[in-house]
Structures are given as structure tokens and as C-alpha cells.
Design a protein around this motif. Structure first.
Motif, PDB file in Angstrom:
ATOM      1  N   MET A  40       0.787  -1.209   0.091  1.00 51.22           N
ATOM      2  CA  MET A  40       0.036  -0.188  -0.078  1.00 51.22           C
ATOM      3  C   MET A  40       0.826   1.109  -0.095  1.00 51.22           C
ATOM      4  O   MET A  40       1.949   1.430   0.414  1.00 51.22           O
ATOM      5  N   ILE A  41       0.428   2.338  -0.661  1.00 47.53           N
ATOM      6  CA  ILE A  41       1.035   3.758  -0.769  1.00 47.53           C
ATOM      7  C   ILE A  41       0.207   4.523   0.191  1.00 47.53           C
ATOM      8  O   ILE A  41      -0.941   5.035  -0.134  1.00 47.53           O
ATOM      9  N   ASP A  42       1.027   5.314   1.115  1.00 44.75           N
ATOM     10  CA  ASP A  42       0.428   6.171   1.957  1.00 44.75           C
ATOM     11  C   ASP A  42      -0.084   7.180   1.199  1.00 44.75           C
ATOM     12  O   ASP A  42       0.377   7.499  -0.078  1.00 44.75           O
ATOM     13  N   PRO A  43      -0.944   8.298   1.596  1.00 42.67           N
ATOM     14  CA  PRO A  43      -1.462   9.391   0.615  1.00 42.67           C
ATOM     15  C   PRO A  43      -0.187  10.387   0.801  1.00 42.67           C
ATOM     16  O   PRO A  43      -0.300  11.235   1.806  1.00 42.67           O
ATOM     17  N   LEU A  44       0.655  10.318  -0.174  1.00 42.35           N
ATOM     18  CA  LEU A  44       1.858  10.929   0.001  1.00 42.35           C
ATOM     19  C   LEU A  44       1.678  12.471  -0.069  1.00 42.35           C
ATOM     20  O   LEU A  44       2.417  13.248   0.595  1.00 42.35           O
ATOM     21  N   VAL A  53       9.371  -3.567 -14.298  1.00 47.35           N
ATOM     22  CA  VAL A  53       8.271  -3.264 -13.306  1.00 47.35           C
ATOM     23  C   VAL A  53       6.840  -3.542 -13.813  1.00 47.35           C
ATOM     24  O   VAL A  53       5.742  -4.019 -13.275  1.00 47.35           O
ATOM     25  N   GLU A  54       6.589  -2.932 -15.085  1.00 46.42           N
ATOM     26  CA  GLU A  54       5.152  -3.263 -15.788  1.00 46.42           C
ATOM     27  C   GLU A  54       4.842  -4.809 -15.901  1.00 46.42           C
ATOM     28  O   GLU A  54       3.800  -5.170 -15.701  1.00 46.42           O
ATOM     29  N   ARG A  55       5.863  -5.359 -16.162  1.00 47.77           N
ATOM     30  CA  ARG A  55       5.765  -6.908 -16.372  1.00 47.77           C
ATOM     31  C   ARG A  55       5.314  -7.628 -15.224  1.00 47.77           C
ATOM     32  O   ARG A  55       4.400  -8.449 -15.095  1.00 47.77           O
ATOM     33  N   SER A  56       5.930  -7.379 -14.067  1.00 50.38           N
ATOM     34  CA  SER A  56       5.738  -7.618 -12.714  1.00 50.38           C
ATOM     35  C   SER A  56       4.212  -7.449 -12.215  1.00 50.38           C
ATOM     36  O   SER A  56       3.457  -8.611 -11.794  1.00 50.38           O
ATOM     37  N   ILE A  57       3.723  -6.181 -12.593  1.00 52.72           N
ATOM     38  CA  ILE A  57       2.374  -5.959 -12.215  1.00 52.72           C
ATOM     39  C   ILE A  57       1.323  -6.625 -13.011  1.00 52.72           C
ATOM     40  O   ILE A  57       0.303  -7.118 -12.603  1.00 52.72           O
ATOM     41  N   GLU A  58       1.826  -6.814 -14.277  1.00 52.83           N
ATOM     42  CA  GLU A  58       0.870  -7.490 -15.285  1.00 52.83           C
ATOM     43  C   GLU A  58       0.659  -9.023 -14.720  1.00 52.83           C
ATOM     44  O   GLU A  58      -0.442  -9.715 -15.127  1.00 52.83           O
ATOM     45  N   LEU A  59       1.714  -9.905 -14.192  1.00 46.81           N
ATOM     46  CA  LEU A  59       1.588 -11.109 -13.803  1.00 46.81           C
ATOM     47  C   LEU A  59       0.761 -11.068 -12.526  1.00 46.81           C
ATOM     48  O   LEU A  59       0.255 -12.134 -12.199  1.00 46.81           O
ATOM     49  N   THR A  60       1.022 -10.035 -11.748  1.00 47.00           N
ATOM     50  CA  THR A  60       0.286 -10.007 -10.523  1.00 47.00           C
ATOM     51  C   THR A  60      -1.312  -9.971 -10.843  1.00 47.00           C
ATOM     52  O   THR A  60      -2.283 -10.805 -10.417  1.00 47.00           O
ATOM     53  N   ASN A 100      -6.279  -6.783  -0.467  1.00 46.85           N
ATOM     54  CA  ASN A 100      -5.518  -5.493  -0.649  1.00 46.85           C
ATOM     55  C   ASN A 100      -6.048  -5.256  -2.154  1.00 46.85           C
ATOM     56  O   ASN A 100      -6.341  -5.978  -3.180  1.00 46.85           O
ATOM     57  N   ASP A 101      -5.619  -3.752  -2.216  1.00 50.96           N
ATOM     58  CA  ASP A 101      -5.801  -3.023  -3.705  1.00 50.96           C
ATOM     59  C   ASP A 101      -4.712  -2.313  -3.640  1.00 50.96           C
ATOM     60  O   ASP A 101      -4.640  -1.195  -3.504  1.00 50.96           O
ATOM     61  N   SER A 102      -3.593  -3.250  -4.103  1.00 48.11           N
ATOM     62  CA  SER A 102      -2.202  -2.276  -4.068  1.00 48.11           C
ATOM     63  C   SER A 102      -2.064  -1.992  -5.722  1.00 48.11           C
ATOM     64  O   SER A 102      -2.274  -2.750  -6.379  1.00 48.11           O
ATOM     65  N   PRO A 103      -1.281  -0.872  -6.036  1.00 48.34           N
ATOM     66  CA  PRO A 103      -0.825  -0.650  -7.450  1.00 48.34           C
ATOM     67  C   PRO A 103       0.521  -1.311  -7.758  1.00 48.34           C
ATOM     68  O   PRO A 103       0.966  -1.527  -8.878  1.00 48.34           O
ATOM     69  N   LEU A 104       0.908  -2.220  -6.547  1.00 51.14           N
ATOM     70  CA  LEU A 104       2.271  -2.768  -6.620  1.00 51.14           C
ATOM     71  C   LEU A 104       2.055  -4.211  -6.998  1.00 51.14           C
ATOM     72  O   LEU A 104       0.895  -4.697  -6.952  1.00 51.14           O
ATOM     73  N   ALA A 105       2.935  -5.032  -7.131  1.00 52.38           N
ATOM     74  CA  ALA A 105       3.195  -6.373  -7.493  1.00 52.38           C
ATOM     75  C   ALA A 105       2.890  -7.390  -6.176  1.00 52.38           C
ATOM     76  O   ALA A 105       3.929  -8.282  -6.066  1.00 52.38           O
ATOM     77  N   VAL A 106       1.939  -6.989  -5.486  1.00 50.80           N
ATOM     78  CA  VAL A 106       1.751  -8.031  -4.352  1.00 50.80           C
ATOM     79  C   VAL A 106       0.211  -8.264  -4.008  1.00 50.80           C
ATOM     80  O   VAL A 106      -0.428  -7.310  -4.115  1.00 50.80           O
ATOM     81  N   LEU A 107      -0.092  -9.491  -3.750  1.00 53.16           N
ATOM     82  CA  LEU A 107      -1.473  -9.803  -3.380  1.00 53.16           C
ATOM     83  C   LEU A 107      -1.660 -10.411  -2.073  1.00 53.16           C
ATOM     84  O   LEU A 107      -0.690 -11.225  -1.521  1.00 53.16           O
ATOM     85  N   CYS A 108      -2.419  -9.878  -1.281  1.00 51.46           N
ATOM     86  CA  CYS A 108      -2.869 -10.221   0.011  1.00 51.46           C
ATOM     87  C   CYS A 108      -4.089 -11.310  -0.310  1.00 51.46           C
ATOM     88  O   CYS A 108      -5.069 -10.856  -0.698  1.00 51.46           O
ATOM     89  N   ILE A 109      -3.983 -12.505  -0.003  1.00 51.87           N
ATOM     90  CA  ILE A 109      -4.624 -13.709  -0.557  1.00 51.87           C
ATOM     91  C   ILE A 109      -5.699 -14.247   0.777  1.00 51.87           C
ATOM     92  O   ILE A 109      -4.831 -14.550   1.655  1.00 51.87           O
TER      93      ILE A 109
END
Length: 475
Positions: free
Chosen positions: A256-260, A380-387, A403-412
Motif C-alpha cells: 500500500m502507498i500512503d497518501p503522499l 516493473v510493468e511486467r511484474s504488475i501484469e503477472l500480478t 488488498n488493493d495495491s498498485p504494486l506487484a503483491v497480493l494479499c490472498i
């Protein structure tokens, strides 16, 4: 007794001839390549028998020398069987993925020349290369052209540097008197979902773990700006001394990305140092498509980015970057007669917590020079596509994603509920087919899968889904 007329000879076991070095170098290259092939086809998790290993290890009493070839083969075998293999394409674990080949080449070059990066006088080329990379990354993140910084052993050291800079700017007497310089206890703010290395960092800085304020989140893993503002106000009313706000760009458990931007505004309004811990998520700056996700990072007083995470260099390659070069120099400035130079904003030993250290930045320099920002953006984009593919396949089988992350990680979440998390993860690790983690996100136990390995394929994703499904069915 040695005849003193004879020339002194080097110890050949430590300093072999050029011919022998070339022979061993070729041997090592060949054997490591074979081991890598076996790793990819084998277990992700260790298969080492610890009792047998300790027995073998005890046999090294160092009384008699052993042939180097035997030692190299033995060591490769222990690494092959005695590690969780982050180089395996089904390692869906933490943020230390398989390193790029240019980064591996960099380590090899550095090990031969072995430069000492304390001063620009002793290692001018290496110091300038690192400074160039720091400036390039800073510009890509939107920081001003006069931003400065240095490479670190990792995110913890970089974040520690941020705290020291914040304390130094907050009170000019801190560098001399430490926390005693403040009229009240200094405190700083992180989200409760951030990396808890901050507790160790507060201890190292001498302000104690109680200085860490764990700010509530919005229920989705991001720091709640209202809770942050309230915490600062309450601390001031109680005569504490707020000094720093830390926003996380890529939390460990859920990405997750905090509200920067909101965190930056609160820090500015309160006169606090604003630090962005982008140790993992900072790699988004490489992608022209995704870098907008980090809007607000350009307002930071300092930033942490780990090259050994999503930039995929070899381990121990963090970066600390700040827009306040004079604060960095004043925090760590020291002068001694035996050092050949003492240049602020240049000599690493007067601008960082370290003194003697390895040439770390070549790993990112060669990787970035070989691929360019565009190549890293594709990575980076490839990682997110695989996610996204993993998410699609799991949702189709009834697995909730929490989770609803823009990064390449899932909480399942397993279909059967959180009570099955530990048993499912335990069986997957025991099987050696993949590596995932059990973690806590917003108070819920989840299975965490991270997709940052540069050679993971869609087939590996399918294999992970099948493995998760099989282990969940066995519960």
C-alpha cells in the motif's frame, strides 16, 4: 629456517598465480551456471539436513589446508541445498528477487579491484559513479537538481539516516548533545502498517522505541491523514517534540502507498521533516506509465529506495536521497588527519553513517546503463501484469483478494477463511514447489504473494494457483 637472501614468496593458497586464478575463475563460472540450472528445476526451499551439515562444518578445524577446488564445490553444494532460493522463478516472497546479470558482473568487478569508498581521493571514479546514479534517481523521482545522498547497506540504514537528518535539522544541538538538546521527548510518525524496523532505528538514534508513533490507517492499509494530524497535535499539547513524518510507498505486507501529498502537507504545516520510505515501491519511477502513482514523493525532504528490491541488484544496495545536502553533511561531518580529503557533499565518510565501505552503486549503474529507464519500466510493468494474472486466476476459483495495491503483491484469503492460512503456507513451503508468506494485513491473517522476480512466467503463476488450490483442498 628461511634463507634471508631468498625473495619472500606470497602464500600461494591465498594469492595463486595468474594462470591458476584464471583456471579457478573458469571453474567457478561453469559450476555456478550448472548450480543455477539445478536450482530453477529444484526446490525453492532448503533441502539441507542440518545435523549432517553441522557435522561436516565441525570438520573444518583449519589446522590443515584443503584443496581450493574441493572447497568451492562444497560451498556451492551448501548454497544449493541450504537456502531459500530467491533466484527461483516460483519465489513469491519478500523484496529480494533474482539479481540482474549486470549487477552480478558489477560484484565481480568490484571484488577484484576492491575499492575503498571512504573518500573521493582514494576512489575518484567509484565515488563519482555513485554520485551520478544518486542524482539520476533523484531527478527521476522529481527531486531538485541539487539533491544529494549516498548508497547504503539497505533500507534500514537509509531510514536511520533520514531520522538523524530530521533530528539534526530540528535542533542544532542534536549533533553534539543528542536527545538531551530537546525541551521534550522527540517523536516521529509512521503508519501502523509500515516496516517495524523503525523501532530499531529509534533505538539506534538514542530516542527510544517510545518515540515511534504508530498512526492508524484508513482500513485499507494506508496512513489516515486525519489520524496523523491529530497525533501531532496531541503530542505537542503533551510537550513532546514532533520531528518527522514518514510515509510509506509500498508497505511490506500489502504494497500500500500512503497518501503522499496529504502527508507532505501535514508535515509542512507542522514544520516537520517529510520522509518517504519507498524502499520497494520507489522502482515505479522507472515506468512512464506508473510513476504518477507516486505523486507527492517529489515533495519529500528525503527518500529511501532499495536497488536490491525491485531494481533487482544484488543484496545490500540501498539509497538515501535528500533535497537538503547541507543537513546531511552537518549530521555526519568529521575530520581526521589520516584521511586524504574531507569534502562535504562528496566524500562518503563525511556524508554518511558509514566509513569504510564497498563500492555498491556499480550494481545499479551497470543495470540501468544496460537497460535504460525504459527497460526497467518494462521490468516493473511486467511484474504488475503477472500480478494481475494471478489475481484473475485466483478470483475465478473463489479466492478473495483483500488488498488493493498498485504494486506487484497480493494479499490472498483462502476460500475456507483465515484459519487455514498457516497450514496452507506450511504445506507449500514443505513441498518446495513455491515460496509464499503468511502475514497480517489490517488485523487479518493472509497469504502474501509478491511478483518481483524478473524471470517468473505465466506458467509459474499457473503453477502457484494450482498449488494453492491443492493445499486449500487438503485442509
Amino acid at each position: 629456517m628461511r634463507n634471508h637472501r631468498e625473495p619472500l614468496k606470497s602464500v600461494s593458497a591465498l594469492f595463486p598465480s595468474r594462470e591458476d586464478r584464471e583456471r579457478w575463475d573458469d571453474f567457478l563460472t561453469r559450476e555456478l551456471a550448472h548450480a543455477d540450472e539445478r536450482v530453477v528445476q529444484g526446490s525453492v526451499t532448503p533441502t539441507l539436513d542440518p545435523i549432517c551439515f553441522r557435522r561436516e562444518l565441525a570438520g573444518f578445524d583449519f589446522q590443515e589446508p584443503r584443496p581450493l577446488g574441493d572447497l568451492l564445490s562444497w560451498t556451492i553444494a551448501q548454497m544449493e541445498h541450504g537456502l531459500v532460493h530467491v533466484t527461483h522463478p516460483r519465489y513469491f516472497g519478500l523484496f529480494n528477487p533474482a539479481p540482474t546479470f549486470p549487477a552480478q558482473c558489477a560484484d565481480r568487478i568490484v571484488s577484484i579491484f576492491n575499492p575503498q569508498l571512504a573518500t573521493s581521493t582514494t576512489s575518484p571514479a567509484a565515488v563519482e559513479i555513485e554520485a551520478h546514479i544518486i542524482r539520476s534517481v533523484a531527478r527521476r523521482a522529481g527531486l531538485p537538481t541539487n539533491a544529494a545522498g549516498h548508497f547504503t547497506s539497505g533500507g534500514s540504514e537509509a531510514n536511520y539516516t533520514a531520522l538523524i537528518c530530521a533530528l539534526t535539522r530540528s535542533h542544532s544541538g542534536f549533533a553534539t548533545d543528542g536527545a538531551r538538546a530537546f525541551d521534550g521527548p522527540p517523536v516521529f510518525y509512521i503508519s501502523r502498517e509500515s516496516h517495524l524496523a523503525w523501532l530499531k532505528i529509534a533505538l539506534q538514534a538514542g530516542i527510544g522505541r517510545s518515540a515511534v508513533r504508530l498512526v492508524a490507517t484508513d482500513g485499507s492499509g494506508r496512513m489516515d491523514p486525519n489520524a496523523l494530524a491529530d497525533a501531532v497535535r496531541i503530542d505537542r499539547a503533551q510537550h513532546c517534540v514532533p520531528i518527522m513524518v514518514v510515509a510509506t510507498a509500498g508497505t511490506t505486507n500489502a504494497g500500500m502507498i500512503d497518501p503522499l501529498t496529504s502527508c507532505a502537507a501535514i508535515a509542512r504545516a507542522s514544520g516537520l521533516w517529510y520522509h518517504v520510505d519507498a524502499a520497494w515501491g520507489g522502482a515505479l519511477i522507472a515506468s512512464d506509465t506508473l510513476r504518477g502513482t507516486l505523486v507527492g514523493i517529489e515533495q519529500a525532504d528525503s527518500v529511501t529506495i532499495d536497488a536490491h528490491k525491485w531494481f533487482a541488484t544484488t543484496m545490500g544496495c540501498g539509497m538515501f536521497i535528500t533535497r537538503h545536502a547541507p543537513v546531511l553533511s552537518s549530521a555526519f561531518q568529521v575530520s581526521t588527519g589520516f584521511m586524504p580529503s574531507n569534502v562535504s557533499n562528496l566524500d562518503p565518510y563525511v556524508n554518511s553513517v558509514q566509513w569504510s565501505r564497498r563500492f555498491l552503486g556499480l550494481r545499479l549503474f551497470l543495470s540501468l546503463a544496460a537497460a535504460g529507464w525504459s527497460g526497467y519500466g518494462e521490468h516493473v510493468e511486467r511484474s504488475i501484469e503477472l500480478t494481475g494474472l494471478l489475481k484473475e486466476k485466483l478470483v475465478a476459483r473463489g479466492w478473495p483478494i483483500v488488498n488493493d495495491s498498485p504494486l506487484a503483491v497480493l494479499c490472498i484469503m483462502p476460500p475456507g477463511g483465515p484459519g487455514e492460512v498457516r497450514s496452507i503456507v506450511g504445506r507449500i513451503l514443505a513441498s518446495g514447489r513455491a515460496w509464499v508468506a503468511a502475514a497480517i494485513f489490517e488485523g487479518r491473517e493472509i497469504i502474501r504473494a509478491c511478483m518481483t522476480h524478473g524471470e517468473t512466467t505465466s506458467d509459474d503463476v499457473t503453477d502457484l494457483v494450482n498449488t494453492l488450490q491443492a493445499e486449500a483442498s487438503a485442509s
